[in-house]
Design a protein around this motif. Structure first.
Motif, mmCIF file in Angstrom:
data_model
loop_
_atom_site.group_PDB
_atom_site.id
_atom_site.type_symbol
_atom_site.label_atom_id
_atom_site.label_comp_id
_atom_site.label_asym_id
_atom_site.label_seq_id
_atom_site.Cartn_x
_atom_site.Cartn_y
_atom_site.Cartn_z
ATOM 1 N N ALA A 53 29.512 -19.716 -11.236
ATOM 2 C CA ALA A 53 28.058 -19.508 -11.266
ATOM 3 C C ALA A 53 27.666 -18.197 -11.921
ATOM 4 O O ALA A 53 26.530 -18.062 -12.407
ATOM 5 C CB ALA A 53 27.496 -19.559 -9.843
ATOM 6 N N LEU A 54 28.577 -17.222 -11.961
ATOM 7 C CA LEU A 54 28.238 -15.931 -12.558
ATOM 8 C C LEU A 54 27.804 -16.070 -14.008
ATOM 9 O O LEU A 54 26.975 -15.299 -14.501
ATOM 10 C CB LEU A 54 29.437 -14.978 -12.455
ATOM 11 C CG LEU A 54 29.862 -14.557 -11.039
ATOM 12 C CD1 LEU A 54 31.115 -13.698 -11.099
ATOM 13 C CD2 LEU A 54 28.736 -13.816 -10.327
ATOM 14 N N THR A 55 28.357 -17.061 -14.714
ATOM 15 C CA THR A 55 27.952 -17.291 -16.101
ATOM 16 C C THR A 55 27.408 -18.707 -16.323
ATOM 17 O O THR A 55 26.593 -18.921 -17.218
ATOM 18 C CB THR A 55 29.143 -17.057 -17.059
ATOM 19 O OG1 THR A 55 30.241 -17.886 -16.653
ATOM 20 C CG2 THR A 55 29.582 -15.601 -17.029
ATOM 21 N N MET A 56 27.862 -19.659 -15.529
ATOM 22 C CA MET A 56 27.437 -21.051 -15.687
ATOM 23 C C MET A 56 25.941 -21.224 -15.445
ATOM 24 O O MET A 56 25.259 -21.950 -16.191
ATOM 25 C CB MET A 56 28.217 -21.940 -14.715
ATOM 26 C CG MET A 56 27.817 -23.409 -14.711
ATOM 27 S SD MET A 56 28.642 -24.350 -13.406
ATOM 28 C CE MET A 56 27.758 -23.711 -11.947
ATOM 29 N N PHE A 66 18.541 -24.573 -6.953
ATOM 30 C CA PHE A 66 19.314 -25.738 -7.383
ATOM 31 C C PHE A 66 20.809 -25.501 -7.213
ATOM 32 O O PHE A 66 21.531 -26.391 -6.763
ATOM 33 C CB PHE A 66 19.027 -26.101 -8.843
ATOM 34 C CG PHE A 66 19.940 -27.191 -9.329
ATOM 35 C CD1 PHE A 66 19.723 -28.500 -8.957
ATOM 36 C CD2 PHE A 66 21.058 -26.886 -10.106
ATOM 37 C CE1 PHE A 66 20.605 -29.510 -9.356
ATOM 38 C CE2 PHE A 66 21.938 -27.887 -10.514
ATOM 39 C CZ PHE A 66 21.706 -29.201 -10.138
ATOM 40 N N PHE A 67 21.273 -24.308 -7.578
ATOM 41 C CA PHE A 67 22.700 -24.043 -7.442
ATOM 42 C C PHE A 67 23.145 -24.191 -5.985
ATOM 43 O O PHE A 67 24.175 -24.807 -5.701
ATOM 44 C CB PHE A 67 23.059 -22.646 -7.943
ATOM 45 C CG PHE A 67 24.475 -22.261 -7.619
ATOM 46 C CD1 PHE A 67 25.536 -22.814 -8.320
ATOM 47 C CD2 PHE A 67 24.757 -21.378 -6.570
ATOM 48 C CE1 PHE A 67 26.852 -22.488 -7.995
ATOM 49 C CE2 PHE A 67 26.056 -21.057 -6.245
ATOM 50 C CZ PHE A 67 27.114 -21.613 -6.964
ATOM 51 N N TRP A 274 28.395 -17.515 -2.134
ATOM 52 C CA TRP A 274 27.443 -16.518 -2.618
ATOM 53 C C TRP A 274 27.994 -15.099 -2.692
ATOM 54 O O TRP A 274 27.359 -14.225 -3.278
ATOM 55 C CB TRP A 274 26.191 -16.519 -1.723
ATOM 56 C CG TRP A 274 25.326 -17.714 -1.956
ATOM 57 C CD1 TRP A 274 25.286 -18.866 -1.221
ATOM 58 C CD2 TRP A 274 24.375 -17.896 -3.006
ATOM 59 N NE1 TRP A 274 24.376 -19.746 -1.738
ATOM 60 C CE2 TRP A 274 23.793 -19.174 -2.836
ATOM 61 C CE3 TRP A 274 23.949 -17.104 -4.070
ATOM 62 C CZ2 TRP A 274 22.817 -19.675 -3.691
ATOM 63 C CZ3 TRP A 274 22.969 -17.606 -4.925
ATOM 64 C CH2 TRP A 274 22.419 -18.877 -4.740
ATOM 65 N N LEU A 275 29.169 -14.847 -2.104
ATOM 66 C CA LEU A 275 29.699 -13.491 -2.102
ATOM 67 C C LEU A 275 29.820 -12.893 -3.509
ATOM 68 O O LEU A 275 29.448 -11.724 -3.710
ATOM 69 C CB LEU A 275 31.053 -13.439 -1.373
ATOM 70 C CG LEU A 275 31.666 -12.048 -1.203
ATOM 71 C CD1 LEU A 275 30.748 -11.140 -0.386
ATOM 72 C CD2 LEU A 275 33.049 -12.144 -0.544
ATOM 73 N N PRO A 276 30.343 -13.636 -4.501
ATOM 74 C CA PRO A 276 30.409 -13.032 -5.843
ATOM 75 C C PRO A 276 29.039 -12.590 -6.358
ATOM 76 O O PRO A 276 28.915 -11.523 -6.968
ATOM 77 C CB PRO A 276 30.996 -14.162 -6.698
ATOM 78 C CG PRO A 276 31.771 -14.999 -5.740
ATOM 79 C CD PRO A 276 30.981 -14.965 -4.471
ATOM 80 N N PHE A 391 26.986 -27.751 3.210
ATOM 81 C CA PHE A 391 25.797 -28.041 2.407
ATOM 82 C C PHE A 391 24.633 -27.155 2.824
ATOM 83 O O PHE A 391 23.953 -26.553 1.991
ATOM 84 C CB PHE A 391 25.401 -29.514 2.560
ATOM 85 C CG PHE A 391 24.076 -29.854 1.939
ATOM 86 C CD1 PHE A 391 23.958 -30.000 0.570
ATOM 87 C CD2 PHE A 391 22.947 -30.019 2.724
ATOM 88 C CE1 PHE A 391 22.736 -30.301 -0.010
ATOM 89 C CE2 PHE A 391 21.726 -30.330 2.163
ATOM 90 C CZ PHE A 391 21.616 -30.470 0.787
ATOM 91 N N ALA A 392 24.422 -27.058 4.144
ATOM 92 C CA ALA A 392 23.256 -26.329 4.657
ATOM 93 C C ALA A 392 23.327 -24.840 4.347
ATOM 94 O O ALA A 392 22.310 -24.231 3.978
ATOM 95 C CB ALA A 392 23.133 -26.548 6.166
ATOM 96 N N GLY A 393 24.519 -24.223 4.503
ATOM 97 C CA GLY A 393 24.650 -22.787 4.317
ATOM 98 C C GLY A 393 24.317 -22.321 2.906
ATOM 99 O O GLY A 393 23.421 -21.484 2.712
ATOM 100 N N PRO A 394 25.014 -22.837 1.874
ATOM 101 C CA PRO A 394 24.698 -22.415 0.511
ATOM 102 C C PRO A 394 23.253 -22.732 0.113
ATOM 103 O O PRO A 394 22.605 -21.948 -0.583
ATOM 104 C CB PRO A 394 25.688 -23.222 -0.342
ATOM 105 C CG PRO A 394 26.838 -23.481 0.569
ATOM 106 C CD PRO A 394 26.226 -23.681 1.929
#
Length: 441
Positions: A53-56, A66-67, A274-276, A391-394
């Protein structure tokens, strides 16, 4: 007639005494390293989306909302197919079924490298969950075929240590692939990430088919005496196998344990995905972010091992799980409002320690409480309910981040999960004995 002719026949040799603990240790040495390696690559394929996700996200135009939703879709397919997967594994054997799971999820993970829009991302995340469904609960159930309750927490820790280890070693590897492979062959670094990290899953799946025995009776590296000794040790704490494995779907214990597991996992996956991005928001680059992201998981791996040994030594599980949950909640709450990146990293490490150290003691209690009969489906249902929070957390973090522009309120919301776990398990202790039966009793 000679003296030799009338001599008494030799006495039969007394059966060799077998130390059951040594047999368990022998089985663990043979099985756990392979299963840990398999779970490392499984977990890495599951959460490497956080580094991609950092670049995608920028390349494909994905919003935080959305992510978070798309990353969590994995767990819809995963949860729906967990119980059927465990039932099939119990019927056809671990060797064939776990090998099938590993090869199929590796192929789908590799295909994620070719996504081009939101729809393709969601479809492959959903399919990845379907393919991987049953691996973790299947292995947990599989280990109950080998490991008596008195040693189970530390052996489960040996398996579940793959959760922090995969993040600890996967973070710098993922960062290196993102940075070093970006643009090679005209392909983005995040696409190389999915391709390269999928290969070990496929290869290990093939190895699994030839390496993993279905149970002690098919293990040619155990003697017949060792098999008998192990079976006797397992029978002491095995619940009655009544044959109706699906009745666990109506068992209130399963529902309670599933909700309790939900509280642990919502913190675990809220951090993993989400840590990164949390660390990158401090102003670090990709390589520095990947190195810093490994630190909380190194601390968590050490804590998990020590915590599980304490649990086995004291023969107690509920108190250990509840206390770990409280520690995780405190870490998340402190991270929400830490004034500096250093204090935030310390708090995030405490949060990871609490959430991850709770895993083996929770599963040790759950498998003992359900017994061998209800455990076939019960373990999968508990894992399914718990992983709904994947699913719920992110998604929750993505919604709050999108609405506020900050991670603080999202981390505070995640902190409620481990607190709920602690309260539910302490309540469960009033109606169930959380301690292991004494050895030899």
């Amino acid at each position: 007639m000679s003296e030799a002719a009338v001599a008494a026949p030799p006495k039969p040799r007394a059966p060799q005494s077998i130390d059951a603990d040594r047999v368990v240790a022998k089985a663990a040495r043979r099985l756990v390293p392979f299963l840990v390696t398999a779970f490392i690559v499984a977990y890495l394929d599951r959460v490497n989306i956080g580094f991609a996700a950092l670049t995608m996200n920028g390349e494909l135009g994905f919003t935080p909302e959305f992510f978070g939703w798309g990353a969590g879709v994995f767990f819809i397919g995963y949860c729906l197919f967990e119980a059927p997967s465990n039932y099939i594994m119990h019927r056809v054997g671990a060797r064939i079924w776990i090998a099938r799971i590993m090869v199929s999820w590796g192929l789908v993970s590799a295909l994620t490298a070719f996504i081009w829009n939101e729809a393709s991302f969601v479809i492959l995340r959903l399919l990845l969950g379907v393919m991987e469904a049953g691996f973790a609960p299947g292995v947990i159930l599989y280990l109950t075929y080998w490991i008596p309750a008195a040693q189970r927490a530390r052996v489960l820790a040996g398996f579940l240590i793959a959760v922090p280890v995969s993040s600890a070693i996967g973070s710098p590897i993922s960062g290196l692939i993102l940075a070093a492979m970006d643009g090679v062959g005209g392909i983005s670094g995040w696409r190389w990430l999915f391709l390269m990290e999928a290969l070990p899953s496929i290869l290990l799946g093939v190895v699994c088919f030839f390496y993993l025995p279905d149970g002690p009776q098919s293990a040619n590296w155990l003697t017949s005496s060792e098999k008998t000794s192990l079976r006797a040790a397992l029978d002491k704490d095995a619940g009655q196998d009544h044959g109706d494995h699906w009745r666990a779907l109506k068992d209130m214990r399963v529902l309670l344990l599933g909700v309790a597991y939900f509280g642990i996992v919502i913190a675990l996956y809220g951090l993993s995905f989400w840590l990164p991005q949390i660390i990158k928001s401090f102003g670090f680059g990709v390589i520095a972010t990947s190195l810093l992201a490994s630190l909380p998981y190194i601390c968590a791996a050490l804590a998990m091992w020590a915590w599980s040994r304490s649990s086995d030594r004291r023969r107690e599980t509920v108190g250990h799980t509840a206390l770990a949950g409280v520690i995780g909640a405190v870490g998340l709450a402190c991270a929400a409002y830490a004034p500096t990146p250093l204090l935030s990293m310390i708090a995030l490490s405490v949060a990871a320690v609490g959430a991850i150290a709770a895993l083996p003691t929770f599963w040790s209690f759950a498998t003992l409480a359900l017994g061998s009969g209800d455990g076939v489906i019960g373990v999968a249902v508990i894992n399914s309910i718990g992983n709904i929070s994947g699913f719920a957390g992110p998604y929750l973090v993505g919604l709050i981040k999108g609405a506020t522009g900050e991670f603080s309120d999202a981390l505070l919301a995640l902190a409620l999960g481990p607190l709920v776990t602690a309260l539910l398990l302490l309540r469960a202790r009033r109606s169930a004995n959380s301690k292991y039966p004494a050895r030899g009793a």
